[in-house]
Design an enzyme around this catalytic site. Structure first.
Site, mmCIF file in Angstrom:
data_model
loop_
_atom_site.group_PDB
_atom_site.id
_atom_site.type_symbol
_atom_site.label_atom_id
_atom_site.label_comp_id
_atom_site.label_asym_id
_atom_site.label_seq_id
_atom_site.Cartn_x
_atom_site.Cartn_y
_atom_site.Cartn_z
ATOM 1 N N ASP A 104 0.841 -1.196 0.000
ATOM 2 C CA ASP A 104 0.000 0.000 0.000
ATOM 3 C C ASP A 104 0.882 1.254 0.000
ATOM 4 O OD1 ASP A 104 -2.154 -1.675 0.200
ATOM 5 O OD2 ASP A 104 -2.338 -1.458 2.381
HETATM 6 N N1 URA Z 1 -1.411 -5.896 3.887
HETATM 7 C C1 URA Z 1 -1.866 -4.634 3.882
HETATM 8 O O1 URA Z 1 -2.912 -4.336 4.444
HETATM 9 N N2 URA Z 1 -1.137 -3.718 3.236
HETATM 10 C C2 URA Z 1 0.040 -3.980 2.630
HETATM 11 O O2 URA Z 1 0.679 -3.074 2.076
HETATM 12 C C3 URA Z 1 0.490 -5.296 2.657
HETATM 13 C C4 URA Z 1 -0.244 -6.254 3.295
#
Ligand code: URA
Length: 236
Positions: A104
């Site tokens: 993310d």
């Molecule tokens: N899980 C999440 O919620 N975000 C990420 O970036 C990776 C795994």
């Protein structure tokens, strides 16, 4: 036949400018003799290249370990926002690299960038179950009950069932290590939300055999070593 400066910069170890400097300083040997010019053409399969006495491995594909900082998109390009590719020098950006899986925008940590499509496919294939390990910080201490729920397989708010996952509590439980065997959208944040808590910080530490190099500060990158490439199943 490829240009010497292109071959050297494609390793991800030096920029084209640094390569020119290395050649000027006589630190690059081709076929045992100091390289004459950056433009010199050679076939790396036939002419060994040494830099400071070290034999150079020229690979078919490029594999870069990036310590993704928070605030940057896991994408190759975006009209408005900075992407992980923007963190690389132009000579690497031109090699058709893409991130293997996503973190993310506000997540950080290990991101593999490559132009080896089949390898990316294998690493992301749900059938292969390549484990990913994350360090998380939450707004409330997590408990053994949360760990048990992860081990049983959390069912997300929209009914999506997650595979059993490992949640190892650290300290008072406000920090933890999560091991996932799959990669659903915002998976950890959604799993933690199901437990009535919020993820404040998320950092990926490992993906299969590949472990984030703790010498890389956020925003820094390095090429994978030969051993790392062969362990993840890359083609050199
Ligand atoms: N899980 C999440 O919620 N975000 C990420 O970036 C990776 C795994």
């Amino acid at each position: 036949m490829d240009r010497l400066d292109k071959l050297l910069s494609s390793t991800g170890r030096w920029s084209r400018r640094e390569v020119r400097q290395l050649i000027k300083e006589g630190r690059v040997l081709v076929d045992g003799a100091p390289a004459a010019a950056a433009e010199q053409k050679l076939d790396p399969a036939l002419s060994p290249v040494l830099v400071d006495g070290e034999a150079l491995t020229i690979r078919k594909h490029t594999y870069i370990m990036l310590h993704k900082p928070a605030g940057v998109l896991s994408a190759t390009e975006d009209p408005r926002q900075e992407t992980v590719l923007d963190l690389l020098p132009p000579e690497l950006r031109r090699r058709g690299l893409f991130p293997v899986g996503r973190l993310d925008k506000d997540s950080e940590g290990l991101l593999l960038l490559t132009n080896d499509g089949p390898l990316a496919h294998r690493l992301l294939s749900p059938k292969r179950h390549v484990d990913k390990i994350y360090h998380i910080r939450t707004d409330r201490p997590l408990t053994p009950a949360d760990a048990a729920a992860f081990a049983a397989g959390v069912v997300l708010g929209d009914g999506t069932a997650c595979l059993p996952a490992k949640l190892e509590l650290l300290g008072d439980g406000s920090e933890a290590l999560v091991t996932l065997h799959e990669g659903k959208f915002h998976q950890i944040k959604r799993m933690i939300a199901c437990r009535g808590a919020t993820v404040c910080r998320l950092k990926r530490l490992a993906m299969g055999t590949l472990v984030l190099d703790d010498r890389l500060a956020a925003g820094e990158f390095r090429p994978l070593t030969g051993e790392e490439v062969s362990k993840i199943g890359g083609i050199t």
